[in-house]
Design a protein around this motif. Structure first.
Motif, PDB file in Angstrom:
ATOM      1  N   CYS A  82      -4.962   5.961   1.988  1.00 18.04           N
ATOM      2  CA  CYS A  82      -3.569   5.649   1.619  1.00 18.04           C
ATOM      3  C   CYS A  82      -3.366   4.137   1.549  1.00 18.04           C
ATOM      4  O   CYS A  82      -2.720   3.638   0.621  1.00 18.04           O
ATOM      5  CB  CYS A  82      -2.605   6.248   2.639  1.00 18.04           C
ATOM      6  N   ARG A  83      -3.931   3.407   2.502  1.00 18.37           N
ATOM      7  CA  ARG A  83      -3.774   1.952   2.501  1.00 18.37           C
ATOM      8  C   ARG A  83      -4.482   1.324   1.306  1.00 18.37           C
ATOM      9  O   ARG A  83      -4.008   0.346   0.719  1.00 18.37           O
ATOM     10  CB  ARG A  83      -4.314   1.367   3.811  1.00 18.37           C
TER      11      ARG A  83
ATOM     12  N   ARG B 126      -5.223   2.817  -1.708  1.00 21.60           N
ATOM     13  CA  ARG B 126      -4.861   3.290  -3.041  1.00 21.60           C
ATOM     14  C   ARG B 126      -3.373   3.161  -3.368  1.00 21.60           C
ATOM     15  O   ARG B 126      -3.016   3.188  -4.539  1.00 21.60           O
ATOM     16  CB  ARG B 126      -5.249   4.769  -3.185  1.00 21.60           C
ATOM     17  N   TYR B 127      -2.517   3.030  -2.351  1.00 21.79           N
ATOM     18  CA  TYR B 127      -1.083   2.979  -2.619  1.00 21.79           C
ATOM     19  C   TYR B 127      -0.552   1.566  -2.425  1.00 21.79           C
ATOM     20  O   TYR B 127      -1.126   0.775  -1.653  1.00 21.79           O
ATOM     21  CB  TYR B 127      -0.327   3.930  -1.687  1.00 21.79           C
TER      22      TYR B 127
ATOM     23  N   ARG C 204       1.612  -1.394  -0.869  1.00 20.63           N
ATOM     24  CA  ARG C 204       1.838  -1.576   0.570  1.00 20.63           C
ATOM     25  C   ARG C 204       3.136  -0.926   1.066  1.00 20.63           C
ATOM     26  O   ARG C 204       3.139  -0.289   2.125  1.00 20.63           O
ATOM     27  CB  ARG C 204       1.821  -3.067   0.918  1.00 20.63           C
TER      28      ARG C 204
ATOM     29  N   VAL D 222       4.634   1.744   0.013  1.00 23.98           N
ATOM     30  CA  VAL D 222       4.411   3.194   0.088  1.00 23.98           C
ATOM     31  C   VAL D 222       3.531   3.537   1.282  1.00 23.98           C
ATOM     32  O   VAL D 222       3.812   4.476   2.044  1.00 23.98           O
ATOM     33  CB  VAL D 222       3.783   3.717  -1.220  1.00 23.98           C
ATOM     34  N   ALA D 223       2.463   2.767   1.462  1.00 24.51           N
ATOM     35  CA  ALA D 223       1.562   3.022   2.590  1.00 24.51           C
ATOM     36  C   ALA D 223       2.290   2.856   3.921  1.00 24.51           C
ATOM     37  O   ALA D 223       2.092   3.649   4.852  1.00 24.51           O
ATOM     38  CB  ALA D 223       0.359   2.087   2.521  1.00 24.51           C
TER      39      ALA D 223
ATOM     40  N   PRO E 229      -0.967  13.384  -0.573  1.00 21.02           N
ATOM     41  CA  PRO E 229      -2.019  12.375  -0.766  1.00 21.02           C
ATOM     42  C   PRO E 229      -3.426  12.938  -0.603  1.00 21.02           C
ATOM     43  O   PRO E 229      -4.336  12.564  -1.357  1.00 21.02           O
ATOM     44  CB  PRO E 229      -1.712  11.336   0.324  1.00 21.02           C
TER      45      PRO E 229
END
Length: 446
Positions: free
Chosen positions: A110-111, A113-114, A116, A118-119, A404
């Motif tokens: 998540c960190r 690919r998304y 910041r 959103v993460a 996710p």
């Protein structure tokens, strides 16, 4: 005319981004997997992470929802437990696939690919889910200590903080010892419920009938509330983060063939462990249905109510004590895996690197402090209702972990050749849609 010196050369090959530092770095790739040994020996080397994950599927939050469901509706909600465990098997298989194929756990993915913001939002939601989960586990352990030894709930909650020392002590001798300790407690839980079912003698026909779908579950708001509580207690968001990290404690070959074998063996490990969890979850509801609903006690919602009623209703003096021993084992197991999950989430989303003891202590404090506040505010009465509510909160948070996970495991940019096949991704998206639909139905019914 030559390009300015600061212009990027379009023909240059950029180096690949540095891989993220592994979560649980102190045990990363610490369990050796024999490359050329017999198949059963390789499976044995992979066995363990699935049982740590299965702990979360039989924690005290399950007890509260299963007891309330079995007492109020008999065996009718067994089908929910079965469906939840089948969905869990699928999702945990995807979590293991993500960890093996990408080398990242779900929080790290998540960190990476998304954006910041959103993460960070996903991190906050995940922390709320872990607090709700830990609240159930801490309260369950405290209730067991109160029933067995007469300790006040507040003292029991504070005692759960010592599991940090237990984890540190066991891991010093290797991650396999921690897994062995947890599996031993699972065996204790299974033995306790085998005894309870033997003396409760539930009707087999009624049990099988409870595995059939019942449309009333969706139509009745109270039954739906309990059903989604059972779902939230069974399919837990923090387990997806946990599994994708601890599967990387195995030192398997990092080539394509080695990863394929690792995915296959870890899927077998988690599926077998979740069948074990299915037995425990079903046993709790069947016991409540046979002992309480079958005797006209449809009002049992508190764990301590169940404890005090089991011996007289079943005619066995040990029934209540055995029940409390199983609850204590369940609570202790769950607080250990919850602490590990909290560490994985903090390291994965924030790349937070602190001394091991400080990370564990901070993770445990996040759970204990709210639990102490809740007990001080509400008192002993109503603790079990809070357990049920915490499981509904978990269910509402679940889509933010599931979506996710399904998206990453279907993405070849993340998974390479080991991306989930289309039929598997389609099935997983169907599960995600079902979870979101049930959660929306619950919100509308409330």
């Amino acid at each position: 005319m030559s390009p300015p010196p600061f212009a990027a050369d379009p023909s240059a090959v950029l180096p690949p981004p540095a891989p993220p530092r592994p979560s649980l770095g102190e045990v990363h790739r610490s369990v050796r997997v024999p490359a050329h040994a017999a198949w059963w020996r390789r499976l044995f080397a992979f066995s363990g992470p699935g049982f740590l994950v299965a702990v979360g599927y039989m924690d005290p939050g399950n007890w509260a929802t299963d007891i309330a469901g079995g007492s109020a509706y008999g065996y009718r909600l067994l089908v929910v437990i079965l469906a939840a465990n089948l969905m869990a098997m699928l999702l945990q298989a995807l979590a293991a696939r993500l960890g093996v194929a990408s080398g990242m756990d779900l929080a790290q993915a998540c960190r990476a690919r998304y954006p910041r913001p959103v993460a960070l939002l996903l991190w906050v939601l995940c922390e709320l889910a872990i607090i709700a989960c830990d609240l159930a586990e801490v309260l369950g352990t405290a209730i067991a200590l109160q029933l067995l030894f007469g300790l006040p709930l507040t003292a029991g909650v504070l005692l759960t903080g010592f599991d940090v020392l237990l984890i540190l002590g066991l891991q010093r001798w290797g991650f396999r010892l921690l897994e062995a300790f947890i599996i031993a407690l699972l065996v204790v839980i299974a033995g306790c419920f085998a005894y309870e079912l033997a003396i409760a003698q539930p009707a087999l026909a009624a049990v099988l009938g409870g595995l059939a779908p019942d449309p009333a579950i969706v139509r009745d708001p109270k039954m739906l509330y309990l059903a989604i509580g059972i779902l939230g207690a069974t399919v837990m968001p923090h387990n997806l983060y946990l599994h994708s990290a601890i599967v990387q404690t195995r030192a398997f070959a990092r080539d394509l063939a080695g990863k394929r074998q690792a995915i296959r063996l870890s899927t077998i490990d988690s599926t077998l462990a979740l069948f074990f969890a299915l037995f425990i979850n079903a046993a709790i509801l069947i016991l409540a249905a046979a002992a309480f609903h079958g005797n006209g006690r449809t009002d049992v919602v508190e764990i301590d109510q169940a404890y005090h009623l089991l011996s007289p209703l079943l005619g066995a003096g040990a029934a209540s004590v055995v029940f409390a021993v199983a609850l204590l084992a369940s609570g202790q197991n769950s607080t250990i895996t919850g602490t590990l999950a909290g560490q994985i989430v903090a390291e994965g989303f924030l790349d937070l690197r602190l001394p091991v003891w400080l990370r564990r202590l901070a993770t445990r404090a996040i759970a204990i402090l709210p639990a102490v506040g809740v007990v001080a505010w509400m008192g002993d009465k109503g603790a079990t209702e809070l357990l049920v509510l915490s499981q509904v909160v978990l269910s509402l948070q679940l889509p933010f972990a599931v979506v996710p996970l399904v998206a990453f495991t279907a993405d070849r940019r993340v998974m390479g050749e080991l991306a989930a096949p289309r039929w598997l991704s389609g099935l997983a998206w169907g599960v995600a849609g079902l979870l979101i639909g049930l959660n929306l139905t619950l919100l509308l019914s409330l």
